[in-house]
Design a protein around this motif. Structure first.
Motif, short mmCIF file in Angstrom:
data_model
loop_
_atom_site.label_atom_id
_atom_site.label_comp_id
_atom_site.label_asym_id
_atom_site.label_seq_id
_atom_site.Cartn_x
_atom_site.Cartn_y
_atom_site.Cartn_z
N ARG A 183 23.30 54.08 10.65
CA ARG A 183 23.20 55.54 10.71
C ARG A 183 24.57 56.18 10.44
O ARG A 183 25.60 55.65 10.81
CB ARG A 183 22.70 55.98 12.08
N ASN A 184 24.56 57.33 9.80
CA ASN A 184 25.76 58.14 9.55
C ASN A 184 26.79 57.40 8.70
O ASN A 184 27.98 57.48 8.93
CB ASN A 184 26.37 58.61 10.87
N PHE A 185 26.32 56.68 7.70
CA PHE A 185 27.22 55.93 6.82
C PHE A 185 28.11 56.89 6.05
O PHE A 185 27.65 57.88 5.51
CB PHE A 185 26.42 55.08 5.83
N GLY A 186 29.40 56.59 6.00
CA GLY A 186 30.34 57.37 5.21
C GLY A 186 30.91 58.58 5.91
O GLY A 186 31.45 59.46 5.26
N TYR A 187 30.84 58.60 7.25
CA TYR A 187 31.34 59.79 7.95
C TYR A 187 32.85 59.93 7.75
O TYR A 187 33.53 59.02 7.31
CB TYR A 187 30.99 59.74 9.44
N GLY A 188 33.37 61.09 8.09
CA GLY A 188 34.79 61.37 7.91
C GLY A 188 34.98 62.22 6.66
O GLY A 188 34.06 62.86 6.17
N HIS A 189 36.18 62.21 6.14
CA HIS A 189 36.48 62.97 4.93
C HIS A 189 35.90 62.22 3.73
O HIS A 189 36.05 61.01 3.64
CB HIS A 189 37.99 63.14 4.77
N PRO A 190 35.27 62.92 2.80
CA PRO A 190 34.67 62.24 1.65
C PRO A 190 35.70 61.90 0.58
O PRO A 190 35.83 62.58 -0.43
CB PRO A 190 33.64 63.26 1.15
N HIS A 191 36.46 60.84 0.81
CA HIS A 191 37.43 60.36 -0.17
C HIS A 191 36.74 59.48 -1.20
O HIS A 191 35.84 58.72 -0.86
CB HIS A 191 38.55 59.57 0.51
N TYR A 192 37.18 59.55 -2.44
CA TYR A 192 36.53 58.80 -3.52
C TYR A 192 37.08 57.39 -3.74
O TYR A 192 36.34 56.54 -4.22
CB TYR A 192 36.58 59.59 -4.82
N PRO A 193 38.34 57.07 -3.42
CA PRO A 193 38.85 55.73 -3.72
C PRO A 193 38.02 54.56 -3.17
O PRO A 193 37.85 53.57 -3.89
CB PRO A 193 40.27 55.75 -3.16
N PRO A 194 37.46 54.63 -1.96
CA PRO A 194 36.66 53.49 -1.52
C PRO A 194 35.45 53.22 -2.41
O PRO A 194 35.14 52.08 -2.74
CB PRO A 194 36.22 53.88 -0.10
N MET A 195 34.77 54.28 -2.83
CA MET A 195 33.62 54.09 -3.69
C MET A 195 34.03 53.70 -5.11
O MET A 195 33.32 52.98 -5.79
CB MET A 195 32.73 55.33 -3.69
N VAL A 196 35.21 54.15 -5.56
CA VAL A 196 35.72 53.71 -6.85
C VAL A 196 35.91 52.19 -6.80
O VAL A 196 35.51 51.47 -7.73
CB VAL A 196 37.05 54.42 -7.20
N ALA A 197 36.48 51.70 -5.72
CA ALA A 197 36.70 50.26 -5.58
C ALA A 197 35.36 49.51 -5.58
O ALA A 197 35.20 48.51 -6.29
CB ALA A 197 37.47 49.97 -4.29
N LEU A 198 34.40 49.98 -4.80
CA LEU A 198 33.10 49.31 -4.74
C LEU A 198 32.38 49.36 -6.09
O LEU A 198 31.83 48.34 -6.54
CB LEU A 198 32.24 49.92 -3.64
N ARG A 199 32.39 50.49 -6.74
CA ARG A 199 31.74 50.61 -8.06
C ARG A 199 32.38 49.68 -9.07
O ARG A 199 31.69 49.05 -9.87
CB ARG A 199 31.83 52.03 -8.58
N ASN A 200 33.71 49.64 -9.07
CA ASN A 200 34.41 48.80 -10.05
C ASN A 200 34.17 47.31 -9.81
O ASN A 200 34.36 46.51 -10.72
CB ASN A 200 35.90 49.12 -10.07
N LEU A 201 33.74 46.96 -8.61
CA LEU A 201 33.36 45.57 -8.33
C LEU A 201 31.92 45.29 -8.72
O LEU A 201 31.50 44.15 -8.76
CB LEU A 201 33.56 45.26 -6.84
N GLY A 202 31.14 46.33 -8.97
CA GLY A 202 29.76 46.15 -9.39
C GLY A 202 28.70 46.62 -8.42
O GLY A 202 27.50 46.44 -8.67
#
Length: 179
Positions: free
Chosen positions: A68-87
């Motif tokens: 529940r509540n995945f991704g709370y906090g400030h919506p920064h993009y670098p974590p998802m950039v890292a995950l996307r770039n890994l596939g």
């Protein structure tokens, strides 16, 4: 402009990681790296504090699962950039922080709300995800069903992000009706 193509309708992969409730997405790359946009650096630190083998075992089409509540906090993009770039092809969670959901949907990432998903799978499970129907099929034949995205959200994801969709809609409007 999105650097990521729209996902296929059916995603086949493994569960790369299962996060619990109230997971701060910044922890994927560590708070010290949150202002980096260097994809090589972000890839090198992705999930390092949780699993040093993560970067080596993620394959295109894998998904991340959250509570529940995945991704709370400030919506920064670098974590998802890292995950996307890994596939990582999608995030499936019990629920999402509104800011995270809005930001990542804007970028064209399928985010699916599927009650019960965090206890239905473990890291490494093979899954088939139909992001339009919000279903996750497990290897044993079990299908976990969530809330399908709205028509507008589907359009954003199909376009590869909201920016791409708006460009397409604007260019279509400029051309006017065809005779």
């Amino acid at each position: 402009m999105s650097a990521y193509p729209p996902p296929p309708d059916i995603l086949r992969g493994s569960v790369a990681w299962v996060f619990g409730d109230d997971f701060d997405i910044d922890l994927v790359v560590g708070v010290a790296n949150i202002k980096s946009y260097d994809p090589d650096h972000l890839r090198s630190v992705c999930m390092a504090e949780f699993d040093p083998t993560f970067v080596d075992r993620v394959r295109p089409g894998d998904i991340v699962v959250g509570g529940r509540n995945f991704g709370y906090g400030h919506p920064h993009y670098p974590p998802m950039v890292a995950l996307r770039n890994l596939g990582i092809a999608a995030v499936v969670a019990e629920s999402f922080s509104p800011g995270f959901w809005r930001g990542e949907t804007f970028n064209g990432m399928p985010l699916l709300t599927v009650p019960g998903i965090s206890t239905a799978v473990v890291t490494g499970d093979a899954v088939t995800v139909d992001w339009r129907a919000a279903t996750v099929a497990l290897a044993d034949g079990t299908v976990v069903v969530g809330s399908p995205p709205s028509a507008r959200t589907v359009a954003v994801i199909e376009a590869g992000g909201a920016y791409e969709l708006l460009l397409h809609e604007h260019s279509s409007a400029q051309q006017g009706p065809r005779a």
